[in-house]
Design an enzyme around this catalytic site. Structure first.
Site, PDB file in Angstrom:
ATOM      1  N   GLY A  11     -43.975 -46.942  -5.071  1.00 46.60           N
ATOM      2  CA  GLY A  11     -44.291 -47.449  -5.345  1.00 46.60           C
ATOM      3  C   GLY A  11     -45.927 -47.324  -6.476  1.00 46.60           C
ATOM      4  N   ASN A  12     -45.781 -46.654  -6.539  1.00 44.05           N
ATOM      5  CA  ASN A  12     -46.725 -46.455  -7.592  1.00 44.05           C
ATOM      6  C   ASN A  12     -46.335 -47.525  -8.837  1.00 44.05           C
ATOM      7  OD1 ASN A  12     -48.560 -44.660  -6.632  1.00 44.05           O
ATOM      8  ND2 ASN A  12     -47.456 -42.557  -7.058  1.00 44.05           N
ATOM      9  N   LYS A 129     -47.027 -37.141   3.418  1.00 43.21           N
ATOM     10  CA  LYS A 129     -46.467 -37.659   3.057  1.00 43.21           C
ATOM     11  C   LYS A 129     -47.540 -38.420   2.268  1.00 43.21           C
ATOM     12  CE  LYS A 129     -44.371 -41.479   0.517  1.00 43.21           C
ATOM     13  NZ  LYS A 129     -43.841 -41.166  -0.175  1.00 43.21           N
ATOM     14  N   LYS A 214     -39.389 -42.469  -0.216  1.00 45.49           N
ATOM     15  CA  LYS A 214     -38.055 -42.910  -0.694  1.00 45.49           C
ATOM     16  C   LYS A 214     -36.992 -42.962  -1.101  1.00 45.49           C
ATOM     17  CE  LYS A 214     -39.115 -44.384  -5.244  1.00 45.49           C
ATOM     18  NZ  LYS A 214     -40.640 -42.882  -4.873  1.00 45.49           N
ATOM     19  N   LYS A 276     -37.775 -35.638  -6.231  1.00 46.64           N
ATOM     20  CA  LYS A 276     -36.770 -36.956  -6.667  1.00 46.64           C
ATOM     21  C   LYS A 276     -35.940 -36.059  -7.249  1.00 46.64           C
ATOM     22  CE  LYS A 276     -40.264 -39.576  -8.464  1.00 46.64           C
ATOM     23  NZ  LYS A 276     -41.597 -39.912  -7.826  1.00 46.64           N
TER      24      LYS A 276
HETATM   25  N1  LIG Z   1     -42.169 -44.614   0.913  1.00 50.43           N
HETATM   26  C1  LIG Z   1     -42.074 -43.478  -0.401  1.00 50.43           C
HETATM   27  O1  LIG Z   1     -41.605 -42.958  -0.462  1.00 50.43           O
HETATM   28  O2  LIG Z   1     -43.665 -44.015  -1.033  1.00 50.43           O
HETATM   29  P1  LIG Z   1     -43.442 -43.709  -2.510  1.00 50.43           P
HETATM   30  O3  LIG Z   1     -42.398 -43.612  -3.442  1.00 50.43           O
HETATM   31  O4  LIG Z   1     -44.687 -45.220  -2.888  1.00 50.43           O
HETATM   32  O5  LIG Z   1     -44.291 -42.375  -2.296  1.00 50.43           O
END
Ligand SMILES: NC(=O)OP(=O)(O)O
Length: 314
Positions: A11-12, A129, A214, A276
């Site tokens: 999201g960043n 999170k 995510k 990751k």
């Molecule tokens: N939901 C989630 O993991 O978002 P980011 O990757 O933006 O942290």
């Protein structure tokens, strides 16, 4: 036969640090992302894109706060669905423009995706999170005091609110995603890690207050749509050992056994490269042929094995 790749984007990357996060800011970032991903489609890959929503869902939570007393606040699963909807909408529009510009006769589509979690997941009692913008320590401590929210210092980048992040156990709409990909659509799915839901005894689902990681949801999506490759795009070219030190060492091709050693030595930070690496390793350990961690601007080269960190079984 073309190879199917699930691509996960943070999201960043869509709402970047230092930006206000206007519609124009986020759309421009989506456009730049699509410009790279369309090269993969042009090269013959079937792409299923998933994305994060940390900054966006955090902004929606702030909008909720600002509207208190005037309009009803929405629960966090609905906030996740809102973020999935608006980000997916931007991707679908920008994909269509790019596909037309490249002469590719394909349709993009976004699926509102629910992801099942366990109501017994210990994560509900331990928020981890990060969501929303970065703040200074004084602001964060004032929020902890006034609201009872949980906040942490996020990997040296500032303070952020944290919310529960249960483990994804099933992508509810997996069959639809798979069928759309089989039929040539460019699918955007499981945005923001998916909307967290729990399954009732009658087989229906209900939302819960959480944000799923995510990368973990992307790995599950990759397994459940039979992806050949799982790719995580980030803002560094490769995974590094001793990241940020004078002895920093970028990793090219690495086996699962080597990665396990590096993990046990503590090279990958929780909240940044840690999840990751875990998600990429899980894809290979669950039978995937290769997982890739790379920067957005080298996405196609990384997919073809010449850039990024390539995680393989042996
Ligand atoms: N939901 C989630 O993991 O978002 P980011 O990757 O933006 O942290």
């Amino acid at each position: 036969m073309s190879k199917r790749v699930v691509v996960a984007l943070g999201g960043n990357a869509i709402l970047q640090r230092g930006q206000k996060g206007t519609e124009a800011d986020q759309r421009e970032n989506v456009r730049k992302t699509v410009a790279q991903i369309v090269k993969m489609i042009e090269a013959g890959y079937e792409v299923v894109l998933t994305h994060g929503n940390g900054p966006q869902v955090g902004a929606i939570l702030i909008q909720n706060e600002a509207g208190r007393g005037s309009v009803p606040a929405m629960p966090m699963d609905v906030c996740g669905a809102e973020s999935q909807g608006f980000i997916g909408y931007m991707f679908v529009q920008e994909f269509k423009k790019a596909l037309i510009a490249h002469g590719l006769d394909k349709e993009p589509i976004c699926i509102v995706t629910q992801v099942e979690v366990s109501s017994e997941d210990p994560a509900f009692a331990n928020p981890t999170k990060p969501v929303g913008p970065f703040y200074d320590e004084a602001t964060a401590k004032a929020r902890i005091e006034s609201s009872g929210e949980s906040w942490i210092e996020d990997a040296g980048r500032g303070w952020r609110r944290v919310v529960p992040s249960p483990k994804p156990i099933n992508i509810v709409e997996r069959k639809a995603v798979r069928e759309l990909a089989d039929n040539g659509y460019v699918v955007v799915a499981s945005g923001g890690g998916g909307i967290p839901v729990v399954k009732s005894s009658d087989g229906s689902y209900g939302g819960v207050e959480a944000v799923i990681d995510k990368d973990l949801a992307g790995e599950l999506l990759a397994q459940q749509v039979d992806a050949d490759l799982f790719m995580i795009l980030t803002d560094v070219p490769k995974v590094a050992l001793r990241y940020g030190t004078p002895d920093e060492e970028w990793l090219g091709k690495v086996t699962i056994d080597e990665m396990k050693v590096y993990q046990s030595e503590g090279h990958f930070k929780a909240g940044s490269m840690g999840p990751k690496v875990s998600a990429a390793m899980a894809f290979v350990m669950n039978g995937g042929s290769r997982a890739v961690i790379a920067s957005l601007d080298q996405a196609l080269e990384a997919l073809e094995g010449t850039e990024g960190t390539q995680i393989v079984k042996n």
